[in-house]
Design an enzyme around this catalytic site. Structure first.
Site, short mmCIF file in Angstrom:
data_model
loop_
_atom_site.label_atom_id
_atom_site.label_comp_id
_atom_site.label_asym_id
_atom_site.label_seq_id
_atom_site.Cartn_x
_atom_site.Cartn_y
_atom_site.Cartn_z
N HIS A 17 45.68 42.10 49.63
CA HIS A 17 44.28 42.07 50.06
C HIS A 17 44.18 41.82 51.58
CE1 HIS A 17 43.48 40.37 45.78
NE2 HIS A 17 42.97 41.58 45.78
N LYS A 41 35.41 36.69 33.66
CA LYS A 41 36.83 36.91 33.90
C LYS A 41 37.65 35.61 33.83
CE LYS A 41 37.18 41.27 36.39
NZ LYS A 41 37.65 41.92 37.62
N ARG A 90 46.42 51.10 44.69
CA ARG A 90 47.86 50.93 44.54
C ARG A 90 48.40 52.12 43.75
NH1 ARG A 90 46.71 45.19 42.19
NH2 ARG A 90 44.91 46.46 41.74
N SER A 128 46.63 40.02 41.81
CA SER A 128 46.29 38.61 41.58
C SER A 128 46.82 38.17 40.20
CB SER A 128 44.77 38.42 41.62
OG SER A 128 44.26 38.81 42.87
P1 ADP Z 1 38.54 43.52 41.23
O1 ADP Z 1 38.50 42.52 40.12
O2 ADP Z 1 37.22 43.90 41.78
O3 ADP Z 1 39.43 44.71 41.00
P2 ADP Z 1 40.63 42.40 42.91
O4 ADP Z 1 40.49 41.09 43.62
O5 ADP Z 1 41.65 42.50 41.86
O6 ADP Z 1 39.16 42.69 42.43
O7 ADP Z 1 40.89 43.54 43.98
C1 ADP Z 1 39.98 43.83 45.00
C2 ADP Z 1 40.36 45.15 45.64
O8 ADP Z 1 41.63 45.02 46.28
C3 ADP Z 1 40.50 46.31 44.68
O9 ADP Z 1 40.04 47.47 45.32
C4 ADP Z 1 41.98 46.39 44.43
O10 ADP Z 1 42.40 47.68 44.07
C5 ADP Z 1 42.51 46.01 45.80
N1 ADP Z 1 43.87 45.46 45.75
C6 ADP Z 1 44.34 44.49 44.96
N2 ADP Z 1 45.65 44.26 45.20
C7 ADP Z 1 46.02 45.12 46.18
C8 ADP Z 1 47.25 45.41 46.85
N3 ADP Z 1 48.38 44.77 46.55
N4 ADP Z 1 47.25 46.37 47.80
C9 ADP Z 1 46.11 47.05 48.08
N5 ADP Z 1 44.93 46.84 47.47
C10 ADP Z 1 44.87 45.89 46.54
#
Ligand code: ADP
Length: 160
Positions: A17, A41, A90, A128
């Site tokens: 992120h 969640k 990803r 995460s």
């Molecule tokens: P959500 O629950 O909205 O998917 P996340 O916190 O899991 O929220 O992710 C937020 C954004 O960051 C999403 O667009 C996700 O695809 C992106 N993301 C999560 N991990 C990575 C990573 N390792 N590299 C690039 N983008 C990521």
């Protein structure tokens, strides 16, 4: 002034992120990281904790701010006077859900544009969820998340 919104759960924020935030901040005048309030969640970190952690982790990037939102992303976007949302991609597995969200948001707010930024190869495996799983079983996550997250994950998830 071009403002981008980067929404997500960020439970917790990972280096994947952070990388997206840093790169987005180089393209836009301002980036608003928007932590979604979604109790369904069952998050490990409260929204307030997540906001504080992200602020701490992105202190080095001046044109980024962190906020939280409940309800529809499109309503938050309008409030922020932004029509650009940034999401990270990803694997192909991310695509289907993201495609659906982007199309739905376009229906709700026709001016809205969803931009996808590719993960750096070294962060492609990071999520995460996986970080929480590793921490729960006592594994090292120091290379995957900011220091403050690694410390707090240990406190919250490691029992005994
Ligand atoms: P959500 O629950 O909205 O998917 P996340 O916190 O899991 O929220 O992710 C937020 C954004 O960051 C999403 O667009 C996700 O695809 C992106 N993301 C999560 N991990 C990575 C990573 N390792 N590299 C690039 N983008 C990521």
């Amino acid at each position: 002034m071009q403002i981008a919104v980067y929404p997500g759960s960020f439970d917790p924020i990972t280096n994947g992120h952070i990388d997206i935030i840093e790169r987005t901040a180089q393209i836009f005048d301002r980036v608003v990281v928007a932590v979604a309030i979604n109790e369904e969640k069952l998050p490990v970190f409260t929204v307030e904790e997540r906001v504080e952690i992200i602020r701490d982790a992105i202190r080095h990037v001046p044109n980024v701010e962190v906020d939280q939102f409940a309800g529809l992303l499109v309503d938050f976007m309008r409030q922020q006077q932004s029509n650009v949302v940034v999401r990270g991609l990803r694997a192909i597995s991310d695509f289907e859900y993201e495609f659906q969200m982007a199309q739905m948001n376009k229906q709700l707010y026709p001016q809205m544009e969803t931009l996808f930024m590719m993960t750096q190869p070294e962060h492609g495996y990071l999520s995460s969820r996986i970080v929480k799983e590793i921490a729960r079983f006592g594994g090292q996550v120091d290379q995957m998340v900011p220091g403050v997250v690694a410390t707090q994950l240990k406190e919250k998830l490691q029992t005994g």
